[in-house]
Scaffold this active site. Sequence first.
Site, PDB file in Angstrom:
ATOM      1  N   ASN A  21       0.806  -1.226   0.000  1.00 18.74           N
ATOM      2  CA  ASN A  21       0.000   0.000   0.000  1.00 18.74           C
ATOM      3  C   ASN A  21       0.836   1.271   0.000  1.00 18.74           C
ATOM      4  O   ASN A  21       0.389   2.293  -0.521  1.00 18.74           O
ATOM      5  CB  ASN A  21      -0.940  -0.038   1.218  1.00 18.74           C
ATOM      6  N   TYR A  29       3.730   8.905 -11.334  1.00 19.01           N
ATOM      7  CA  TYR A  29       2.744   8.126 -10.567  1.00 19.01           C
ATOM      8  C   TYR A  29       1.978   7.196 -11.503  1.00 19.01           C
ATOM      9  O   TYR A  29       1.789   6.009 -11.215  1.00 19.01           O
ATOM     10  CB  TYR A  29       1.802   9.113  -9.872  1.00 19.01           C
ATOM     11  N   LYS A  72       1.948   3.140 -11.323  1.00 22.35           N
ATOM     12  CA  LYS A  72       0.716   2.388 -11.030  1.00 22.35           C
ATOM     13  C   LYS A  72       0.324   1.487 -12.201  1.00 22.35           C
ATOM     14  O   LYS A  72      -0.215   0.394 -12.002  1.00 22.35           O
ATOM     15  CB  LYS A  72      -0.416   3.347 -10.656  1.00 22.35           C
TER      16      LYS A  72
HETATM   17  P1  NDP Z   1      -0.917   8.419   2.522  1.00 24.84           P
HETATM   18  O1  NDP Z   1       0.075   9.440   2.098  1.00 24.84           O
HETATM   19  O2  NDP Z   1      -1.858   8.717   3.633  1.00 24.84           O
HETATM   20  O3  NDP Z   1      -0.176   7.061   2.913  1.00 24.84           O
HETATM   21  C1  NDP Z   1       0.974   6.597   2.296  1.00 24.84           C
HETATM   22  C2  NDP Z   1       1.706   5.729   3.294  1.00 24.84           C
HETATM   23  O4  NDP Z   1       2.876   5.187   2.673  1.00 24.84           O
HETATM   24  C3  NDP Z   1       2.153   6.511   4.520  1.00 24.84           C
HETATM   25  O5  NDP Z   1       1.752   5.810   5.682  1.00 24.84           O
HETATM   26  C4  NDP Z   1       3.667   6.554   4.402  1.00 24.84           C
HETATM   27  O6  NDP Z   1       4.239   6.489   5.682  1.00 24.84           O
HETATM   28  C5  NDP Z   1       3.962   5.294   3.582  1.00 24.84           C
HETATM   29  N1  NDP Z   1       5.207   5.419   2.823  1.00 24.84           N
HETATM   30  C6  NDP Z   1       5.475   6.270   1.814  1.00 24.84           C
HETATM   31  N2  NDP Z   1       6.745   6.129   1.398  1.00 24.84           N
HETATM   32  C7  NDP Z   1       7.291   5.151   2.160  1.00 24.84           C
HETATM   33  C8  NDP Z   1       8.573   4.535   2.230  1.00 24.84           C
HETATM   34  N3  NDP Z   1       9.571   4.930   1.433  1.00 24.84           N
HETATM   35  N4  NDP Z   1       8.779   3.565   3.139  1.00 24.84           N
HETATM   36  C9  NDP Z   1       7.787   3.168   3.964  1.00 24.84           C
HETATM   37  N5  NDP Z   1       6.547   3.700   3.949  1.00 24.84           N
HETATM   38  C10 NDP Z   1       6.312   4.673   3.070  1.00 24.84           C
HETATM   39  O7  NDP Z   1      -1.671   8.015   1.176  1.00 24.84           O
HETATM   40  P2  NDP Z   1      -2.992   7.152   0.887  1.00 24.84           P
HETATM   41  O8  NDP Z   1      -3.437   6.408   2.078  1.00 24.84           O
HETATM   42  O9  NDP Z   1      -3.931   8.035   0.182  1.00 24.84           O
HETATM   43  O10 NDP Z   1      -2.389   6.141  -0.197  1.00 24.84           O
HETATM   44  C11 NDP Z   1      -2.154   4.764   0.049  1.00 24.84           C
HETATM   45  C12 NDP Z   1      -2.021   4.053  -1.284  1.00 24.84           C
HETATM   46  O11 NDP Z   1      -3.228   4.181  -2.024  1.00 24.84           O
HETATM   47  C13 NDP Z   1      -0.902   4.614  -2.179  1.00 24.84           C
HETATM   48  O12 NDP Z   1      -0.267   3.552  -2.867  1.00 24.84           O
HETATM   49  C14 NDP Z   1      -1.661   5.477  -3.152  1.00 24.84           C
HETATM   50  O13 NDP Z   1      -0.989   5.620  -4.375  1.00 24.84           O
HETATM   51  C15 NDP Z   1      -2.951   4.684  -3.308  1.00 24.84           C
HETATM   52  N6  NDP Z   1      -4.067   5.462  -3.801  1.00 24.84           N
HETATM   53  C16 NDP Z   1      -4.640   6.489  -3.059  1.00 24.84           C
HETATM   54  C17 NDP Z   1      -5.744   7.169  -3.550  1.00 24.84           C
HETATM   55  C18 NDP Z   1      -6.431   8.247  -2.788  1.00 24.84           C
HETATM   56  O14 NDP Z   1      -7.379   8.821  -3.330  1.00 24.84           O
HETATM   57  N7  NDP Z   1      -6.057   8.554  -1.576  1.00 24.84           N
HETATM   58  C19 NDP Z   1      -6.290   6.861  -4.863  1.00 24.84           C
HETATM   59  C20 NDP Z   1      -5.620   5.784  -5.542  1.00 24.84           C
HETATM   60  C21 NDP Z   1      -4.565   5.133  -5.016  1.00 24.84           C
HETATM   61  P3  NDP Z   1       5.541   7.397   6.094  1.00 24.84           P
HETATM   62  O15 NDP Z   1       5.313   8.754   5.555  1.00 24.84           O
HETATM   63  O16 NDP Z   1       5.593   7.302   7.568  1.00 24.84           O
HETATM   64  O17 NDP Z   1       6.682   6.698   5.447  1.00 24.84           O
END
Ligand code: NDP
Length: 254
Positions: free
Chosen positions: A92, A157, A161
């Site tokens: 995720n 992105y 994806k």
């Molecule tokens: P958030 O930004 O809330 O969550 C992303 C999470 O990924 C964070 O908890 C972050 O934690 C973690 N993360 C990012 N980079 C790293 C890394 N290098 N190592 C470890 N952890 C990492 O985004 P969303 O919940 O919205 O997104 C979750 C997924 O859903 C993503 O893949 C996104 O592309 C996908 N998505 C979201 C949509 C939306 O409308 N929200 C639509 C379509 C897809 P930390 O910063 O602590 O590392």
Amino acid sequence: MPQEQISNPAQRIAIVTGGASGIGLAITGKFVQAGIQTVIIGRDPEKLRVAKEKLGPLCHAIAQDLNDLASIPALIARIAAQYGRIDILVNNAGINMKKEFADVTDEEFERIVHTNLHSVFAISREVVRIMIPQGQGNIINISSMAAQYGIPKVIAYTASKSAIEGMTKAMAVELSPMGILVNCIAPGFIATDMSAKALNGDAERKQKVFARTPLGRLGEPADIGDAALFLASPQAKYITGVVLPIDGGNSIGF
Ligand code: NDP
């Protein structure tokens, strides 16, 4: 790192990357409610601490930057040693960047693809090495509407994806015969920090999203959590290789 050992060997073990916020937090919430021991991974220890406190004893947090590919084999080996098995992996964690195509630098493109694709490959490979001898496993990748149709200003992105969806199919054909199901969820526009960044301050984009979403509203992170729990459940045992849009109809909207 969690210290406790699993007392019930029948209890399932999941990993949710990026499980401390947004969609990942909602998926972890659903897993924990269903009695699944869930290890969440993210970079920010404070965010992880708050999530663990909220989700209780079935949630375990590990602070690690998944961009550090070299650290992933040891990370997965530690989790497998601690819990004895890994049943579910939800890829995720992801990042986005909105910028006009012609302004995106090579470094920026590489940064997004590295997190959203290279890290997903590396962690999946390590987890699959645990799942193959188990003869059983369940991997759920997270894609996006950006892989269903063209969205401007998110080139890296979109590339990452779209690759995730291709990888889902390639993994499914190779791994399903070994008992490992591989599927993908394509969330529509879900109310999280990431979508707020992409939509707030861009009235035209926001209007477009709502106009082509038959259900007429953003989704909730829990909507994705429910879908992930279903795909990880025995009820989904004949489902592999699919990309499941959870999008209020956005991907087929007019
Ligand atoms: P958030 O930004 O809330 O969550 C992303 C999470 O990924 C964070 O908890 C972050 O934690 C973690 N993360 C990012 N980079 C790293 C890394 N290098 N190592 C470890 N952890 C990492 O985004 P969303 O919940 O919205 O997104 C979750 C997924 O859903 C993503 O893949 C996104 O592309 C996908 N998505 C979201 C949509 C939306 O409308 N929200 C639509 C379509 C897809 P930390 O910063 O602590 O590392």
